[in-house]
Design a protein around this motif. Structure first.
Motif: not given
Length: 249
Positions: A64-72
């Protein structure tokens, strides 16, 4: 859409300087025509999932490979807000509350290839420092990338815990039995040997992270080289308008 890379396979168990340079070139190439952060995220995870291959067995390194980013929270669409609300339970959300949003995913299971199909990680709310620390993998990911958890939670522009680079690596060499990876059933079922995360801060001050769940053991020396890949991704994403996060459907 961005071009497909023409680079061959590499084994992250022995992630040499040469492999690091090839991956960096491939990342910059596949992202050069990407129009949104979400498109970039999907290109990155798909490339790493398909091109990282065990040189001995021919099996993909990563389950598994995942990409996350913080958001309001206030910037999320209705479905993501509802998802975050369900995880919050009785805790009320507010517009500036940060959520760690899954933007790209690629993996062995069918449902791991669509962020909309994620049952638990589509939008993870970060309402308080105590809540983040109760999720040890997220807490250590943020801290190992050198970012102050309090500033992420407060909704202010995240600050560095040190004066070092604005990108770094999170590494769990031995995933089995590690308190940093609470989902030990997932680790056992998919033979996860090591976890490598890399990322940092974007121009907006938001955090991004790519996480590799590898069946192949990854030594510290190999994991450390992903710092350069973090910089390559960060440099490419700097060219995008972060207000255009989502792909149109």
């Amino acid at each position: 859409m961005a071009d497909s890379p023409s680079f061959g396979r590499m084994d992250i168990a022995d992630f040499s300087v040469g492999a690091m340079l090839r991956v960096g070139i491939a990342v910059r190439r596949i992202l050069r025509n990407a129009e949104t952060i979400e498109e970039s995220a999907n290109l990155i995870v798909r490339y790493l999932y398909e091109h990282c291959v065990d040189s001995t067995t021919g099996e993909r390194n990563c389950a598994l490979v995942r990409f996350y980013k913080t958001h309001r929270y206030g910037s999320l669409d209705g479905d993501l807000k509802e998802f975050a609300d369900n995880l919050l339970g009785e805790t009320p959300a507010w517009p500036d509350m940060r959520c760690l949003v899954l933007l790209g995913t690629a993996g062995d299971e069918q449902e791991w290839n669509s962020r909309q199909a994620s049952q638990s990680h589509r939008a993870i709310p970060l309402p308080a420092v105590s809540a983040v620390r109760a999720a040890p993998m997220i807490a250590h990911l943020i801290e190992d990338l050198g970012i102050d958890i309090d500033s992420v939670v407060s909704g202010a522009t995240p600050t560095r815990r040190t004066n070092a680079r604005t990108y770094d690596v999170f590494h769990v060499e031995h995933a089995s039995g590690s308190p940093l990876i609470p989902a030990q059933d997932f680790v056992a079922r998919h033979r996860i040997a090591s976890v490598v995360g890399f990322g940092g801060l974007l121009r907006s001050g938001e955090l991004y992270a790519v996480i590799l769940f590898s069946r192949t053991p990854v030594a510290p020396s190999s994991a450390a080289r992903f710092r350069t890949i973090a910089l390559d991704i960060r440099s490419s994403l700097f060219l995008l308008d972060e207000s255009k996060t989502w792909m149109t459907t």
